[in-house]
Write a protein that holds these residues in place. Structure first.
Motif, short mmCIF file in Angstrom:
data_model
loop_
_atom_site.label_atom_id
_atom_site.label_comp_id
_atom_site.label_asym_id
_atom_site.label_seq_id
_atom_site.Cartn_x
_atom_site.Cartn_y
_atom_site.Cartn_z
N ALA A 253 5.74 22.33 -13.07
CA ALA A 253 6.87 21.48 -13.45
C ALA A 253 8.01 21.54 -12.44
O ALA A 253 9.07 20.92 -12.65
N LEU A 254 7.80 22.23 -11.32
CA LEU A 254 8.88 22.43 -10.36
C LEU A 254 9.08 21.27 -9.39
O LEU A 254 10.12 21.18 -8.75
N GLY A 255 8.06 20.41 -9.26
CA GLY A 255 8.21 19.24 -8.37
C GLY A 255 8.38 19.65 -6.93
O GLY A 255 7.63 20.48 -6.39
N ASP A 256 9.43 19.07 -6.28
CA ASP A 256 9.65 19.32 -4.85
C ASP A 256 10.04 20.75 -4.53
O ASP A 256 9.92 21.19 -3.38
N ASP A 257 10.49 21.49 -5.53
CA ASP A 257 10.92 22.87 -5.30
C ASP A 257 9.78 23.87 -5.46
O ASP A 257 9.99 25.08 -5.35
N ARG A 258 8.59 23.36 -5.72
CA ARG A 258 7.44 24.23 -6.00
C ARG A 258 7.17 25.20 -4.84
O ARG A 258 7.00 26.40 -5.05
N ASP A 259 7.16 24.69 -3.63
CA ASP A 259 6.81 25.52 -2.48
C ASP A 259 7.83 26.64 -2.27
O ASP A 259 7.47 27.76 -1.87
N VAL A 260 9.10 26.33 -2.51
CA VAL A 260 10.15 27.34 -2.33
C VAL A 260 9.97 28.48 -3.31
O VAL A 260 10.05 29.66 -2.96
N VAL A 261 9.67 28.13 -4.57
CA VAL A 261 9.50 29.15 -5.61
C VAL A 261 8.25 29.98 -5.34
O VAL A 261 8.26 31.21 -5.48
N VAL A 262 7.17 29.32 -4.93
CA VAL A 262 5.93 30.03 -4.63
C VAL A 262 6.15 31.03 -3.49
O VAL A 262 5.68 32.17 -3.53
N SER A 263 6.92 30.60 -2.50
CA SER A 263 7.22 31.49 -1.36
C SER A 263 8.00 32.72 -1.83
O SER A 263 7.72 33.85 -1.39
N LYS A 264 8.96 32.51 -2.74
CA LYS A 264 9.75 33.63 -3.26
C LYS A 264 8.89 34.58 -4.09
O LYS A 264 9.06 35.79 -4.05
N LEU A 265 7.95 34.00 -4.85
CA LEU A 265 7.05 34.84 -5.66
C LEU A 265 6.15 35.68 -4.77
O LEU A 265 5.86 36.86 -5.07
N GLN A 266 5.67 35.10 -3.66
CA GLN A 266 4.84 35.85 -2.73
C GLN A 266 5.65 36.97 -2.08
O GLN A 266 5.14 38.08 -1.87
N GLU A 267 6.91 36.66 -1.78
CA GLU A 267 7.79 37.68 -1.21
C GLU A 267 8.01 38.82 -2.20
O GLU A 267 8.00 40.00 -1.83
N LEU A 268 8.17 38.46 -3.49
CA LEU A 268 8.34 39.46 -4.54
C LEU A 268 7.08 40.30 -4.69
O LEU A 268 7.14 41.52 -4.84
N LEU A 269 5.91 39.64 -4.63
CA LEU A 269 4.63 40.34 -4.74
C LEU A 269 4.47 41.35 -3.62
O LEU A 269 4.02 42.49 -3.84
N GLN A 270 4.84 40.96 -2.41
CA GLN A 270 4.74 41.86 -1.26
C GLN A 270 5.63 43.08 -1.45
O GLN A 270 5.24 44.21 -1.15
N GLU A 271 6.85 42.83 -2.00
CA GLU A 271 7.78 43.94 -2.21
C GLU A 271 7.26 44.90 -3.27
O GLU A 271 7.39 46.13 -3.15
#
Length: 258
Positions: free
Chosen positions: A230-248
């Motif tokens: 449901a994030l639309g155009d912001d989907r990639d930004v959120v996914v990138s942040k989640l991957q960053e969180l996962l790495q941390e």
């Protein structure tokens, strides 16, 4: 003595020495609570300097002298064993306005007494908040706050009337709570806090462990609430942040083995 004779005896605007027994309390007196320490101070002042301001009274349709303003002074005179008191008759149809103004100018009414008196004036004469403000020398928003205390339940108002420590600001926060049960709990908590020094009622500091658990729980709740689709155009930004969180998270977990 007839009512007419009483009316001519006490001329308007003239100060008379009237027997305390001939002055009757008005049921519409705005002040309901009388602080004993203030009465003691008033008695000392009267003993030292005399009465600086006469009490005000009106004559009703039955010829009775009804006290409009000055009940504290009248009580002080009674306590001092005096038989008469300087009093001045007023002929005002809106004597309750005079009583409210005089009480506010002499010694501050309790927030509840003031709220009820202003509410009664507004109901009786249809005054706007601005008109009331002009009468008592307060801004319209202050009048609105004064009237806001009428949203307190009758039981809370009656209890708060006798608690001089409670400010209008504190009571107004409780009055804005709509649910009666929640309002009562908030008021009880306010009263309970009066006897506790501020430093003792501060929220205790969380330990490092509790802070970590709280932060982790908040993060989990936030992640679970995310709807990627449901994030639309912001989907990639959120996914990138989640991957960053996962790495941390993986780095933190990896440090445990070390």
């Amino acid at each position: 003595m007839t009512a007419e004779t009483k009316s001519t005896t006490y001329r308007k605007g003239k100060i008379h020495d009237i027997s305390l027994d001939l002055l009757h309390r008005d049921v519409d007196q705005p002040r309901k609570h009388f602080d004993e320490s203030e009465l003691d101070a008033l008695k000392k002042s009267i003993e030292d300097k005399g009465l600086l301001y006469p009490v005000l009274f009106r004559v009703d349709e039955n010829g009775n002298n009804i006290l409009v303003s000055g009940e504290r002074r009248l009580r002080a005179f009674r306590s001092l064993g005096k038989e008469t008191i300087p009093a001045m008759r007023i002929d005002s149809e809106r004597y309750d306005e005079v009583a409210l103004i005089d009480n506010i100018q002499r010694v501050d009414l309790s927030p509840v007494d003031e709220s009820e008196a202003v509410f009664n004036l507004q109901s009786k004469y249809g005054h706007t908040q601005e008109q009331i403000g002009n009468l008592i020398g307060k801004a319209q928003n202050t009048v609105a706050d004064i009237l806001g205390l009428m949203k307190l339940s009758p039981e809370i108002r009656e209890d708060a009337r006798h608690r001089t420590e409670l400010s209008r600001v504190a009571l107004l926060k409780v009055a804005r709570i709509k649910r009666p049960t929640v309002q009562r709990k908030a008021y009880d908590a306010l009263v309970a806090s009066l006897g506790i020094p501020k430093k003792e009622i501060k929220r205790p500091r969380l330990s490092v462990t509790k802070k970590a658990i709280t932060s982790t729980n908040n993060t989990l709740k936030c992640i679970k609430s995310i709807d990627i689709e449901a994030l639309g155009d912001d989907r990639d930004v959120v996914v990138s942040k989640l991957q960053e969180l996962l790495q941390e998270i993986q780095n933190k977990l990896g440090s445990i083995g070390g």
